[in-house]
Design a protein around this motif. Structure first.
Motif, PDB file in Angstrom:
ATOM      1  N   TRP A 181       0.818  -1.199   0.000  1.00 20.28           N
ATOM      2  CA  TRP A 181       0.000   0.000   0.000  1.00 20.28           C
ATOM      3  C   TRP A 181       0.858   1.258   0.000  1.00 20.28           C
ATOM      4  N   GLU A 182       0.325   2.288  -0.632  1.00 18.62           N
ATOM      5  CA  GLU A 182       0.950   3.613  -0.641  1.00 18.62           C
ATOM      6  C   GLU A 182       0.151   4.527   0.280  1.00 18.62           C
ATOM      7  N   THR A 183       0.811   5.115   1.263  1.00 24.86           N
ATOM      8  CA  THR A 183       0.128   6.022   2.180  1.00 24.86           C
ATOM      9  C   THR A 183      -0.208   7.331   1.479  1.00 24.86           C
ATOM     10  N   VAL A 184      -1.468   7.728   1.569  1.00 26.75           N
ATOM     11  CA  VAL A 184      -1.929   8.983   0.994  1.00 26.75           C
ATOM     12  C   VAL A 184      -2.021  10.054   2.076  1.00 26.75           C
ATOM     13  N   LEU A 185      -2.546   9.676   3.242  1.00 27.49           N
ATOM     14  CA  LEU A 185      -2.665  10.626   4.349  1.00 27.49           C
ATOM     15  C   LEU A 185      -2.647   9.863   5.666  1.00 27.49           C
ATOM     16  N   ASP A 186      -1.742  10.276   6.558  1.00 29.26           N
ATOM     17  CA  ASP A 186      -1.649   9.681   7.885  1.00 29.26           C
ATOM     18  C   ASP A 186      -2.467  10.540   8.840  1.00 29.26           C
TER      19      ASP A 186
END
Length: 388
Positions: A122-127
């Motif tokens: 997965w690619e983090t978009v917003l933490d």
């Protein structure tokens, strides 16, 4: 993850509060000693709730089963093998992941083809945890309203601490950051829909007299990028005794459809379509339930018999309402599913090319796929376990 005590104390509070009122004086006026709790955000009310929570926490935490149940529930909630439900946006699969290290969650994505192939990269978009720490909030993710068909920009819905009210902020999913100087809607029980890249339709709190007695917006305005919202044009307004104005939208074949609902209550509303010439009210029943947008048609679930131009559509029927013919002044309605004597509609899901219907027949679930063919519909039953 939130502690079990938070959930249990909330349940206890909900059980306790109903017994606090309904006492009457001899003269007939209410003598409820807890009427001040109606001011839910006041310091006195919050202090009282905290004190009651403390009592409940102390009582529950001393029960012999408490520790075991808490550990069991946390193990389930943090299980890394749990089903990952995707939100499909164009060619990407989005997901909000929460665990013991990500209480607020990580909004992430991967290509749809990789998700279908069973990959877990997965690619983090917003933490959300990082954002909460940076802004001094406890942000709860409330979803995204996308601008199709590019699906680069969206309007993120964020609630501070899980309140009903949300703030809505424009987000660039390509850059993975909020748009500098972008659309930003203050905290309110509002709703929003894209009209195009530089315009959005917004139902929110515009100040005194603009919210209904139910706490929802009584008006919707058309915002233009860079324009002062106070100067924006009012598109639709309702009486403050009604439930409120709610807006929604969706993109079909590169065209943005924007709807407004003037809801008088939970089960009665008038629906409008935003057009270049203003809003046009749809010729549909007030009690109908909308179940999505498929191509250029609204899917409507009838809650009562409908006499449409002399043709009777029975209660419980799912019909399509063609928007293109409506805009031409000749609305067209077609039956997708009419239940038999022992049938009912249980659920519906739309895709780009077909509709999936879940129905119940003699309390037994059935699935069918419906595809538009030559002005009609082709139905294909999906094999499922007999008692699935």
């Amino acid at each position: 993850m939130k502690q079990l005590t938070s959930l249990t104390t909330l349940i206890m509070l909900l059980l306790i509060l109903p017994g606090c009122g309904d006492k009457k004086q001899k003269g007939g006026e209410s003598s409820d000693p807890y009427i001040w709790l109606e001011e839910v955000d006041s310091g006195k009310s919050l202090d009282w709730a905290r004190a009651q929570n403390k009592l409940s926490d102390e009582s529950l935490a001393t029960q012999p089963v408490f520790t075991g149940l808490k550990e069991r529930f946390l193990e389930v909630l943090n299980d890394r093998e749990r089903i990952i439900y995707p939100g499909i946006v164009g060619d990407m699969s989005y997901n909000l992941w929460q665990d013991e290290n990500n209480e607020r969650g990580v909004w992430r994505r991967m290509p749809k083809k990789d998700y279908l192939a069973g990959k877990n990269v997965w690619e983090t978009v917003l933490d959300l945890d990082n954002l909460s720490a940076e802004e001094g909030k406890k942000w709860v993710f409330g979803g995204a309203t996308w601008l199709g068909p590019e699906n680069r920009y969206c309007l993120l819905h964020l609630s501070d601490g899980g309140k009903d009210e949300v703030v809505i902020r424009e987000f660039d999913a390509l850059k993975k950051e909020f748009v500098d100087g972008g659309f930003s809607i203050p905290e309110s029980k509002g709703s929003v829909a894209w009209v195009d890249r530089d315009r959005i339709l917004v139902a929110t709190n515009y100040g005194p007299g603009t919210m209904t007695s139910s706490g929802y917006p009584a008006m919707a305005k058309l915002w233009a990028r860079g324009e002062d919202p106070a100067m924006a044009s009012i598109i639709l307004q309702t009486d403050t005794v009604n439930m409120g104005i709610f807006v929604s939208g969706g993109e079909v074949n590169g065209k943005q459809y924007v709807f407004l609902n003037d809801s008088r209550g939970f089960y009665e509303s008038s629906m409008y379509l935003l057009t270049p010439d203003g809003v046009k009210m749809l010729d549909i029943q007030k009690d109908v339930e909308t179940r999505g947008l498929f191509k250029e048609a609204l899917l409507l679930y009838l809650q009562s018999d409908w006499d449409f131009n002399g043709e009777i559509f029975k209660k419980g029927t799912l019909v399509s309402y063609d928007l293109l013919s409506f805009l031409e002044g000749k609305p067209s309605v077609k039956t997708l599913f009419e239940p038999g004597e022992r049938e009912s509609l249980a659920g519906i899901m739309t895709s780009r090319d077909f509709i999936v219907l879940a129905t119940m027949e003699n309390v037994q679930g059935k699935l069918r796929i419906m595809r538009p063919v030559d002005g009609g519909w082709n139905t294909e039953m999906v094999p499922v376990p007999e008692h699935g």
